[in-house]
Write a protein that holds these residues in place. Structure first.
Motif, short mmCIF file in Angstrom:
data_model
loop_
_atom_site.label_atom_id
_atom_site.label_comp_id
_atom_site.label_asym_id
_atom_site.label_seq_id
_atom_site.Cartn_x
_atom_site.Cartn_y
_atom_site.Cartn_z
N ASP A 216 49.95 42.31 30.65
CA ASP A 216 50.60 43.69 30.20
C ASP A 216 51.77 43.65 29.23
OD1 ASP A 216 53.07 42.96 31.78
OD2 ASP A 216 52.71 44.40 33.46
N ARG A 217 52.68 44.67 28.82
CA ARG A 217 53.41 44.51 27.81
C ARG A 217 54.73 43.86 28.28
NH1 ARG A 217 50.94 47.00 23.83
NH2 ARG A 217 49.74 48.76 24.22
N CYS A 218 55.06 43.62 29.76
CA CYS A 218 55.87 42.86 30.12
C CYS A 218 55.80 41.40 30.27
CB CYS A 218 56.42 43.50 31.67
SG CYS A 218 56.87 45.19 31.60
N GLY A 219 54.58 41.12 30.34
CA GLY A 219 54.15 39.69 30.25
C GLY A 219 53.55 39.21 31.70
N ARG A 220 53.31 40.20 32.43
CA ARG A 220 52.76 39.92 33.80
C ARG A 220 51.10 39.84 33.54
NH1 ARG A 220 56.55 44.47 36.12
NH2 ARG A 220 55.10 45.93 34.84
N ALA A 221 50.65 38.86 33.96
CA ALA A 221 49.22 38.65 33.94
C ALA A 221 48.50 38.84 35.40
CB ALA A 221 49.10 37.07 33.54
N TYR A 222 47.52 39.52 35.25
CA TYR A 222 46.74 39.66 36.36
C TYR A 222 45.49 38.93 36.25
CZ TYR A 222 49.84 43.61 37.19
OH TYR A 222 50.99 44.43 37.16
N VAL A 223 45.06 37.98 37.05
CA VAL A 223 43.94 36.96 36.65
C VAL A 223 43.14 37.23 37.89
CG1 VAL A 223 43.30 34.54 36.40
CG2 VAL A 223 45.78 35.52 35.98
N GLY A 224 41.70 37.32 37.63
CA GLY A 224 40.65 37.40 38.50
C GLY A 224 40.17 36.00 38.85
N ASN A 225 39.18 36.03 39.79
CA ASN A 225 38.55 34.72 40.31
C ASN A 225 37.18 34.94 40.81
OD1 ASN A 225 39.25 33.91 43.40
ND2 ASN A 225 40.62 35.27 42.67
N PHE A 226 36.59 34.01 40.97
CA PHE A 226 34.94 33.89 41.39
C PHE A 226 35.23 34.37 43.07
CE2 PHE A 226 32.20 31.65 38.37
CZ PHE A 226 32.79 32.42 37.16
N GLY A 227 35.65 33.67 43.89
CA GLY A 227 35.70 33.96 45.32
C GLY A 227 34.40 33.23 46.03
N PHE A 228 33.55 32.80 45.16
CA PHE A 228 32.42 32.07 45.68
C PHE A 228 31.63 31.26 44.32
CE2 PHE A 228 30.83 36.09 44.65
CZ PHE A 228 29.64 35.94 44.11
N HIS A 229 31.09 30.30 44.74
CA HIS A 229 30.38 29.56 43.73
C HIS A 229 29.00 30.12 43.15
CE1 HIS A 229 33.40 26.42 42.87
NE2 HIS A 229 33.26 25.88 43.92
N THR A 230 29.06 30.95 42.13
CA THR A 230 27.52 31.46 41.68
C THR A 230 26.56 30.55 41.52
OG1 THR A 230 28.42 31.72 39.38
CG2 THR A 230 29.13 33.47 40.80
N ASP A 231 26.70 29.27 41.15
CA ASP A 231 25.65 28.65 40.72
C ASP A 231 25.48 27.78 41.64
OD1 ASP A 231 27.94 27.13 40.47
OD2 ASP A 231 27.98 26.26 38.62
N GLU A 232 25.89 27.87 43.08
CA GLU A 232 25.55 26.77 44.23
C GLU A 232 25.12 27.79 45.47
OE1 GLU A 232 29.09 24.48 45.16
OE2 GLU A 232 29.30 23.76 43.01
N ASP A 233 24.55 28.81 45.21
CA ASP A 233 23.95 29.70 46.14
C ASP A 233 24.67 29.99 47.37
OD1 ASP A 233 21.47 29.95 44.71
OD2 ASP A 233 20.89 28.03 45.44
N GLU A 234 26.14 30.24 47.18
CA GLU A 234 27.04 30.37 48.12
C GLU A 234 27.05 31.99 48.19
OE1 GLU A 234 30.43 27.24 47.67
OE2 GLU A 234 31.01 29.09 47.36
N PRO A 235 26.99 32.65 49.51
CA PRO A 235 27.16 34.06 49.58
C PRO A 235 28.31 34.65 49.03
CG PRO A 235 27.65 32.77 51.66
CD PRO A 235 27.34 31.79 50.85
N VAL A 236 27.89 35.89 48.65
CA VAL A 236 29.08 36.48 48.02
C VAL A 236 30.31 36.79 49.06
CG1 VAL A 236 29.70 38.87 46.98
CG2 VAL A 236 27.42 37.88 46.56
N ALA A 237 31.45 36.54 48.37
CA ALA A 237 32.40 36.59 49.45
C ALA A 237 33.62 37.27 48.72
CB ALA A 237 33.08 35.28 49.70
#
Length: 279
Positions: A100-121
């Motif tokens: 944002d314009r104040c310099g705050r970063a909103y960062v997402g992440n996977f939550g599970f490994h998409t390439d290792e057949d882990e269930p959606v979490a």
């Protein structure tokens, strides 16, 4: 459609900034920018796989390093440093981001490994303040991905890819998120990955599952569809008038396939409504 970059492994996090087009080649571990002249410049190499890009108010660049689970900072002189370590907050790969314009970063992440057949979490959304401190911004996010902030800085809209929806939050004065609600739920087979906001408040959504980029209004009505020929993973509105839609496409998201085939591209088309907000 025009092709402005080809032979890429996997383009991600397209951005228009300071009169140039920027993107991460995630599976080639590099960040590039394309100048108005059309010439491409290598910005930096990121061994931990670069993803989301953004800029602090002073001009320093922030880069998500996915496998390191770090937010890197690139100074005006090109020097790289760790702006924030996210590894205590997230257990899987970091992903896309908006600053944002104040310099705050909103960062997402996977939550599970998409390439290792882990269930959606589900996982959390992380906020990094300008001083590098890390906070939980939201929980129970299903693969938080592309993110935009409205021009007034008061609303954040984020793609929850594996829930096939866009989710909105109000942004409080301290950067906290509140008033969570579903902004759009997709029922046409689209899965939101990278997104871009326009001046009418509609959102362009890159959808890899059906190889298209769709423009959607709040509530879920699809206003326009662009077939991309390959899977569409991210998009941005840029150019001097912000009416050029940049779309990152590839045949696959698999790292080894992408590095071997190098069929990733960035394509562009002109649209009627200019981009707005961040990034």
């Amino acid at each position: 459609m025009d092709i402005i970059a080809s032979g890429l492994a996997f383009a991600e996090a397209p951005r228009w900034h300071d009169g140039a087009f920027w993107f991460s080649d995630m599976h080639d571990d590099r960040v590039f920018k394309i100048l108005a002249s059309g010439s491409a410049e290598l910005v930096c190499k990121v061994d931990g796989r670069p993803s989301g890009l953004g800029w602090l108010p002073g001009g320093d660049m922030l880069i998500v390093s996915m496998t390191d689970r770090q937010l890197l900072r690139r100074g005006h002189d090109g020097a790289m440093s760790v702006h924030a370590d996210l590894s205590d907050m997230i257990g899987k790969r970091a992903n896309d981001m908006v600053v944002d314009r104040c310099g705050r970063a909103y960062v997402g992440n996977f939550g599970f490994h998409t390439d290792e057949d882990e269930p959606v979490a589900p996982t959390i959304l992380v906020r990094v303040d300008p001083d590098g401190t890390v906070h939980q911004a939201a929980d129970q996010m299903v693969f938080p991905n592309g993110t935009v902030i409205t021009p007034n800085g008061k609303v954040l809209i984020i793609a929850e890819t594996y829930a096939a929806r866009l989710t909105a939050f109000d942004i409080d004065e301290d950067g906290g998120l509140s008033n969570r609600r579903i902004w759009a739920q997709f029922t046409d087979g689209s899965v939101p990955d990278g997104i871009a906001l326009d001046e009418e408040g509609a959102v362009w959504v890159a959808s890899p599952t059906n190889a298209r980029c769709v423009r959607v209004r709040e509530g879920g009505e699809i206003l326009q569809t662009i077939d991309t020929g390959q899977q569409a993973f991210a998009c941005a509105l840029g150019g001097d008038d912000r009416k050029t839609l940049y779309i990152a496409i590839a045949d696959s998201a698999d790292r080894e396939d992408c590095r071997a085939g190098r069929n990733g591209k960035v394509i562009t088309t002109r649209v009627e409504i200019a981009g707005a907000g961040l990034p």
